[in-house]
Design a protein around this motif. Structure first.
Motif, mmCIF file in Angstrom:
data_model
loop_
_atom_site.group_PDB
_atom_site.id
_atom_site.type_symbol
_atom_site.label_atom_id
_atom_site.label_comp_id
_atom_site.label_asym_id
_atom_site.label_seq_id
_atom_site.Cartn_x
_atom_site.Cartn_y
_atom_site.Cartn_z
ATOM 1 N N PHE A 107 43.193 117.546 36.606
ATOM 2 C CA PHE A 107 42.809 118.146 37.883
ATOM 3 C C PHE A 107 43.427 119.532 38.044
ATOM 4 O O PHE A 107 42.756 120.491 38.434
ATOM 5 C CB PHE A 107 43.242 117.244 39.043
ATOM 6 N N GLU A 145 32.823 117.216 34.869
ATOM 7 C CA GLU A 145 32.014 115.997 34.843
ATOM 8 C C GLU A 145 32.523 115.024 33.785
ATOM 9 O O GLU A 145 32.593 113.812 34.018
ATOM 10 C CB GLU A 145 30.556 116.351 34.570
ATOM 11 N N HIS A 148 35.652 113.212 34.893
ATOM 12 C CA HIS A 148 35.376 112.171 35.886
ATOM 13 C C HIS A 148 34.729 110.955 35.247
ATOM 14 O O HIS A 148 35.103 109.806 35.523
ATOM 15 C CB HIS A 148 34.468 112.725 36.987
ATOM 16 N N ARG A 149 33.747 111.175 34.373
ATOM 17 C CA ARG A 149 33.082 110.054 33.705
ATOM 18 C C ARG A 149 34.057 109.258 32.845
ATOM 19 O O ARG A 149 33.918 108.038 32.687
ATOM 20 C CB ARG A 149 31.940 110.563 32.837
ATOM 21 N N LYS A 151 37.034 108.786 33.569
ATOM 22 C CA LYS A 151 38.034 108.236 34.502
ATOM 23 C C LYS A 151 39.417 108.857 34.293
ATOM 24 O O LYS A 151 40.451 108.225 34.511
ATOM 25 C CB LYS A 151 38.107 106.703 34.380
ATOM 26 N N ILE A 153 40.144 111.894 35.805
ATOM 27 C CA ILE A 153 40.450 112.313 37.171
ATOM 28 C C ILE A 153 39.843 111.293 38.128
ATOM 29 O O ILE A 153 38.845 110.633 37.817
ATOM 30 C CB ILE A 153 39.917 113.726 37.491
ATOM 31 N N THR A 154 40.449 111.145 39.283
ATOM 32 C CA THR A 154 40.013 110.151 40.263
ATOM 33 C C THR A 154 38.798 110.642 41.043
ATOM 34 O O THR A 154 38.427 111.817 40.986
ATOM 35 C CB THR A 154 41.149 109.854 41.257
ATOM 36 N N ASP A 155 38.204 109.739 41.813
ATOM 37 C CA ASP A 155 37.077 110.115 42.672
ATOM 38 C C ASP A 155 37.505 111.177 43.678
ATOM 39 O O ASP A 155 36.734 112.100 43.983
ATOM 40 C CB ASP A 155 36.539 108.893 43.415
ATOM 41 N N GLU A 157 39.945 113.424 43.357
ATOM 42 C CA GLU A 157 40.126 114.700 42.659
ATOM 43 C C GLU A 157 38.780 115.334 42.324
ATOM 44 O O GLU A 157 38.594 116.551 42.448
ATOM 45 C CB GLU A 157 40.957 114.478 41.393
ATOM 46 N N MET A 158 37.836 114.500 41.917
ATOM 47 C CA MET A 158 36.489 115.001 41.624
ATOM 48 C C MET A 158 35.865 115.605 42.881
ATOM 49 O O MET A 158 35.223 116.661 42.825
ATOM 50 C CB MET A 158 35.614 113.858 41.107
ATOM 51 N N SER A 159 36.053 114.956 44.012
ATOM 52 C CA SER A 159 35.496 115.452 45.277
ATOM 53 C C SER A 159 36.078 116.810 45.630
ATOM 54 O O SER A 159 35.358 117.709 46.087
ATOM 55 C CB SER A 159 35.776 114.449 46.406
ATOM 56 N N ASP A 162 34.572 119.413 43.277
ATOM 57 C CA ASP A 162 33.163 119.615 43.587
ATOM 58 C C ASP A 162 32.988 120.404 44.882
ATOM 59 O O ASP A 162 32.099 121.254 44.989
ATOM 60 C CB ASP A 162 32.449 118.266 43.697
#
Length: 268
Positions: A107, A145, A148-149, A151, A153-155, A157-159, A162
């Motif tokens: 991240f 991407e 994230h796929r 796993k 980075i966490t959801d 962190e992805m948010s 993004d």
């Protein structure tokens, strides 16, 4: 507060705090209270003519640097990927720590990549042609991407990443006129990567390059996950780089001709 300070604050908040929601609230307030940031981004682009902008995209070791070397300073503003910045952030090698422990540093590294890529997009030039090695778009649609796929980075962190990407697209002119995609098999770039022996890449497995290849294909060829971006020129870059000279010169000619056509159309 300028855009560099905003991103720096985000890095500091994330690395020193476990309360992401609280950190985001602080950053949101900083953005809303900083009208000068939006004004600068819009003002910088409104007061100058935008050059014809080309993104050179592809997997690690696909030949981006070699392709860009065929353009000289009188022809174009060439902006290389800021690897040295990633290797030295106040003495910290974020590229190295990413490969050593991607779950801990993924991240943080991609946050800094977005910052440095944005700076590349906003770099001004008096030349009519601007070429960039990768872009904020490939950072998001391929590298982030993949983290994230996988796993890594966490959801949450992805948010965050993004939301930053969408904010950048909304408030800065980061679109290009053409993408040159150096399409290369993962096995080929894996051998090139091992041959160039960049110390940070010694631990990179073939599977990582396969994942990045699939994401580049989804983004630039299939358009299965997101709509295709601007016009894409696909170059078969699997051959030995010494034998790619003719193909690179051909694509360079296409770009120069397209630019000349646009300039002529405007003058007429």
């Amino acid at each position: 507060m300028n855009i560099w300070h905003l991103f720096s604050n985000l890095l500091t908040l994330h690395s020193g705090s476990k309360n992401i929601a609280k950190d985001l609230f602080k950053m949101r307030n900083a953005v809303h209270s900083s009208g000068s940031v939006l004004g600068k981004l819009h003002g910088d682009h409104a007061c100058r003519k935008k050059p014809f902008t080309v993104f050179v995209e592809g997997n690690i070791g696909c030949g981006k640097t070699t392709f860009l070397s065929y353009f000289n300073q009188s022809e174009a503003q060439v902006i290389a990927e800021p690897i040295e910045l990633w290797r030295n952030v106040n003495g910290h090698n974020l590229l190295g720590t990413l490969y050593e422990d991607p779950k801990r540093w993924g991240f943080l590294f991609q946050s800094y990549v977005q910052l440095t890529m944005l700076d590349m997009h906003l770099t001004q030039t008096q030349r009519s042609l601007k070429l960039m090695e990768r872009s904020v778009h490939s950072a998001r649609h391929c590298f982030v991407e993949n983290l994230h796929r996988s796993k890594i980075i966490t959801d949450a962190e992805m948010s965050v990443l993004d939301h930053w990407y969408k904010w950048i697209k909304t408030h800065a002119d980061v679109e290009g006129d053409l993408i040159v995609y150096l399409q290369t098999k993962p096995e080929v770039v894996y051998e090139r990567m091992r041959a160039r022996n960049r110390k940070e890449e010694n631990c990179v497995p073939l599977s990582y390059l396969q994942q990045l290849h699939e994401l580049h294909e989804e983004w630039l060829i299939q358009g299965s996950r997101i709509s295709k971006p601007t016009q894409v020129i696909v170059v078969d870059a699997n051959r030995d780089l010494d034998h790619m000279k003719g193909e690179f010169i051909r694509v360079k000619t296409l770009i120069v001709n397209e630019l000349s056509h646009q300039v002529h159309s405007v003058s007429v």
